[in-house]
Design an enzyme around this catalytic site. Structure first.
Site, PDB file in Angstrom:
ATOM      1  N   ARG A  26      54.014  33.253  51.492  1.00  0.00           N
ATOM      2  CA  ARG A  26      54.268  32.396  52.473  1.00  0.00           C
ATOM      3  C   ARG A  26      55.433  31.132  52.072  1.00  0.00           C
ATOM      4  O   ARG A  26      55.366  30.591  50.738  1.00  0.00           O
ATOM      5  CB  ARG A  26      53.340  31.753  53.064  1.00  0.00           C
ATOM      6  N   LYS A  80      52.401  39.587  54.286  1.00  0.00           N
ATOM      7  CA  LYS A  80      51.181  40.181  53.585  1.00  0.00           C
ATOM      8  C   LYS A  80      51.233  41.612  53.141  1.00  0.00           C
ATOM      9  O   LYS A  80      51.718  42.556  53.918  1.00  0.00           O
ATOM     10  CB  LYS A  80      49.835  40.064  54.474  1.00  0.00           C
ATOM     11  N   ASP A 132      43.664  32.395  65.246  1.00  0.00           N
ATOM     12  CA  ASP A 132      44.858  31.884  64.675  1.00  0.00           C
ATOM     13  C   ASP A 132      46.155  32.727  64.936  1.00  0.00           C
ATOM     14  O   ASP A 132      46.209  33.972  65.651  1.00  0.00           O
ATOM     15  CB  ASP A 132      44.740  31.800  63.364  1.00  0.00           C
ATOM     16  N   ASP A 171      47.390  35.268  63.552  1.00  0.00           N
ATOM     17  CA  ASP A 171      47.588  36.735  63.384  1.00  0.00           C
ATOM     18  C   ASP A 171      46.125  37.253  63.460  1.00  0.00           C
ATOM     19  O   ASP A 171      45.861  38.248  63.154  1.00  0.00           O
ATOM     20  CB  ASP A 171      48.238  37.113  61.948  1.00  0.00           C
ATOM     21  N   GLU A 187      33.963  33.888  55.470  1.00  0.00           N
ATOM     22  CA  GLU A 187      34.420  32.787  54.850  1.00  0.00           C
ATOM     23  C   GLU A 187      34.589  31.481  55.470  1.00  0.00           C
ATOM     24  O   GLU A 187      34.637  31.423  56.720  1.00  0.00           O
ATOM     25  CB  GLU A 187      35.726  33.150  53.958  1.00  0.00           C
ATOM     26  N   ARG A 205      41.401  21.030  49.385  1.00  0.00           N
ATOM     27  CA  ARG A 205      40.512  21.366  50.210  1.00  0.00           C
ATOM     28  C   ARG A 205      39.270  20.999  49.417  1.00  0.00           C
ATOM     29  O   ARG A 205      38.887  21.298  48.510  1.00  0.00           O
ATOM     30  CB  ARG A 205      40.456  22.990  50.496  1.00  0.00           C
TER      31      ARG A 205
HETATM   32  C1  G16 Z   1      43.932  33.723  53.696  1.00  0.00           C
HETATM   33  C2  G16 Z   1      42.880  34.755  53.104  1.00  0.00           C
HETATM   34  C3  G16 Z   1      41.708  34.271  53.530  1.00  0.00           C
HETATM   35  C4  G16 Z   1      41.467  32.931  52.777  1.00  0.00           C
HETATM   36  C5  G16 Z   1      42.497  32.031  53.382  1.00  0.00           C
HETATM   37  C6  G16 Z   1      42.380  30.495  52.452  1.00  0.00           C
HETATM   38  O1  G16 Z   1      43.788  33.545  55.125  1.00  0.00           O
HETATM   39  O2  G16 Z   1      43.119  36.049  53.747  1.00  0.00           O
HETATM   40  O3  G16 Z   1      40.582  35.089  52.993  1.00  0.00           O
HETATM   41  O4  G16 Z   1      40.119  32.213  53.110  1.00  0.00           O
HETATM   42  O5  G16 Z   1      43.509  32.352  53.094  1.00  0.00           O
HETATM   43  O6  G16 Z   1      43.497  29.657  52.833  1.00  0.00           O
HETATM   44  P1  G16 Z   1      43.302  28.497  51.913  1.00  0.00           P
HETATM   45  O7  G16 Z   1      43.814  29.072  50.376  1.00  0.00           O
HETATM   46  O8  G16 Z   1      44.558  27.689  52.651  1.00  0.00           O
HETATM   47  O9  G16 Z   1      42.373  27.639  52.028  1.00  0.00           O
HETATM   48  P2  G16 Z   1      44.822  33.825  56.187  1.00  0.00           P
HETATM   49  O10 G16 Z   1      44.167  33.599  57.594  1.00  0.00           O
HETATM   50  O11 G16 Z   1      45.579  32.448  55.847  1.00  0.00           O
HETATM   51  O12 G16 Z   1      45.543  34.958  56.048  1.00  0.00           O
END
Ligand code: G16
Length: 537
Positions: A22, A129, A273, A275, A359, A490
């Site tokens: 990203r 991704k 969200d 995606d 999660e 976080r």
């Molecule tokens: C991605 C991963 C998730 C994870 C998240 C965590 O989600 O696919 O499994 O929980 O990142 O985000 P951060 O590291 O910011 O807490 P997504 O929905 O951003 O693709």
């Protein structure tokens, strides 16, 4: 067709995070930034002796998806791809739908153009991704090799053809972004029962946040299940998500929260969200935290046709609260705890050790694909509401009555100075905090968690820091892996409450003193005097 080899120089910062690479859109627009990353990914497929002939390409419709599509096709084709399947002509599909397509058509992998919940547009974020043949995100062994490759790349291969010619190549096929996915959902849930629930007056308010799930939501909720036509809001896809930060939590989607908590509401309120892998759930006047949502799904899984024969096990991420542990224990189910990142669930799903998981970052999913899935979670709730005839509030009250309530809150400090974060991490790592005061309690333990995957033996270091206190509070701290500016801290805090007279308290209110104590412990105001606290739940 003429394959050309283009000389290039490495770009810094092509390290994939928790869910792919990203970056700012403008960073992705730099010369060869996209091409370097794609070529590096393909080099890793080959260096690992993985087949690299049939790929799925999808996207969440954000700015750059359409522009980048032909460029990705050219690189794949020049590197020997024999079949390229594109999910939707407008490159707007939920990531879980892409995961399903990869599995269903047995592709060798895929590339999903998405920065998930991050804002889009030229001043927003873009991402890719990298998906494996199992339909899930690449494991760390792959992304580490990919990152190493991006640092030494010297050239990439592409086709010397126009964008229109690339889209018209005979190896390129476009498939409907919605049909396969809606069929899959229909095969898993009790659509006739949910349809009857709507006929009897059940209501849903689904907020697609101008992102990728609008079309699937209209097809499933309105067309196939008969929900009223106004049930889907902000359902058109916009490349900049209409300026929204498409992250379904209490901070970034106050509209649905307000509608459900203070407004006319609906029997079920939900948002997802950018995606379509994250979701947020409400009942009338009640917010359901993601950990509680997973606990409810686990408790009632037998009502879902797809899970009627039972679950092989369940899993949650380590920062998620222990609500599901209590349910799993009573039901005699194995309950695993994995680091943040859906790929850690994917290996347990591949091994058949679990069939349902969830999660902290607003996501749940199951063994039918290898990504979390917002619409799946919402259908799960609809199916439970229809089968039990109960309201969301009744279901939550029953959960707390039978298991006690695990209060849970999550907050972040986003985009803060990375150098200061490194200092904070060093302080937390080295400080002797055991025995230190924590409000009226004391710190019982401080543990830097590491993880070994019980299915594959893969390891993860730096999972996060867990603090346990003498009054039963757990604080978990980790760094986000999805931000694109500075660093994001976080924090997750939970506490088990057996006293039924307290179950009705708002969780942020209940956890307020613990959060204040955690902020003092982590010296937040000293390290980050200007940082704004983002409270997700
Ligand atoms: C991605 C991963 C998730 C994870 C998240 C965590 O989600 O696919 O499994 O929980 O990142 O985000 P951060 O590291 O910011 O807490 P997504 O929905 O951003 O693709």
């Amino acid at each position: 067709m003429r394959t050309i080899t283009v000389q290039t120089l490495p770009h810094a910062n092509q390290k994939p995070g928790t869910g792919g690479l990203r970056s700012r859109s403008r960073t992705f627009m730099q010369e060869n930034f996209l091409e370097n990353f794609m070529q590096s990914a393909l080099d890793v497929f080959k260096s690992k002796n993985m087949r690299a002939e049939f790929f799925v390409i999808a996207g969440d419709g954000r700015f750059l998806c359409r522009e980048f599509l032909p460029r990705i096709i050219k690189i794949l084709a020049a590197n020997g791809a024999k079949r390229i399947m594109i999910v939707g002509r407008d490159i707007t599909a939920p990531t879980p739908a892409a995961s399903h397509i990869i599995r269903k058509y047995r592709a060798d992998g895929g590339f999903v153009m998405s920065a998930s919940h991050n804002p889009g547009g030229i001043d927003g974020d873009f991402g890719i991704k990298v998906e494996m043949p199992n339909g899930g995100g690449a494991p760390e062994s792959f992304t580490d090799a990919l990152y190493a490759r991006t640092k030494e790349i010297k050239e990439y291969k592409t086709f010397d053809i126009s964008d229109d010619e690339a889209l018209a190549l005979p190896i390129v096929e476009f498939i409907d972004a919605t049909r396969d996915y809606a069929d899959l959902m229909e095969s898993m849930f009790d659509f006739p029962l949910i349809k009857k629930w709507f006929e009897k007056g059940g209501t849903i308010r689904f907020d697609a946040m101008w992102a990728s799930t609008g079309a699937a939501a209209r097809e499933i909720f309105i067309k196939r299940l008969g929900a009223p036509g106004n049930s889907v809001i902000r359902g058109e896809s916009k490349p900049d998500f209409g300026g929204l930060h498409p992250e379904p939590n209490l901070r970034y989607n106050p509209e649905i929260a307000n509608f459900m908590m203070n407004g006319p509401g609906a029997d079920l309120g939900a948002a997802c969200d950018g995606d379509g892998d994250r979701n947020m759930i409400f009942g009338r006047g009640i917010f359901v935290s993601p950990p509680d949502s997973l606990a409810i799904m686990t408790r009632h899984h037998k009502l879902i046709p797809y899970f009627a024969k039972g679950l092989s096990g369940v899993a949650r991420s380590i920062p998620t609260s222990s609500a599901v542990d209590l349910v799993a224990k009573k039901m005699g189910l194995d309950c695993y705890k994995v680091p943040t990142g859906w790929k850690w669930f994917a290996s347990l799903l591949d091994a058949g050790m679990i069939s349902l998981c969830g999660e902290e970052s607003f996501g749940q999913g199951g063994n039918y694909i290898r990504e979390k899935d917002a619409i799946f979670a919402i259908l799960f709730w609809l199916n439970i509401l229809a089968a039990t005839g109960k309201t969301v509030r009744e279901l939550m009250n029953e959960l707390w009555r039978d298991f006690g309530r695990v209060f849970y809150t999550q907050y972040s400090f986003e985009g803060v100075d990375a150098a200061r974060v490194a200092e904070l991490c060093e302080y937390i790592r080295t400080a002797d905090l055991v025995g230190a005061g924590f409000g009226k309690a004391k710190i019982k333990s401080k543990t830097e968690l590491a993880y070994t995957d019980p299915a594959t033996g893969a390891t993860a270091a730096n999972v996060g820091t867990e603090i346990l206190t003498t009054d039963g509070t757990r604080i978990f701290f980790r760094l986000s892996g999805t931000g694109t500016v500075g660093a994001t801290l976080r924090f997750y805090a939970e506490k088990f409450e057996p006293d039924a007279t307290k179950f009705g308290v708002d969780s942020r209110e209940y956890m307020r003193d613990a959060v204040a104590a955690a902020d003092r412990l982590f010296r937040i105001s000293e390290f980050f005097p200007d940082a704004e606290k983002t409270v997700a739940m």
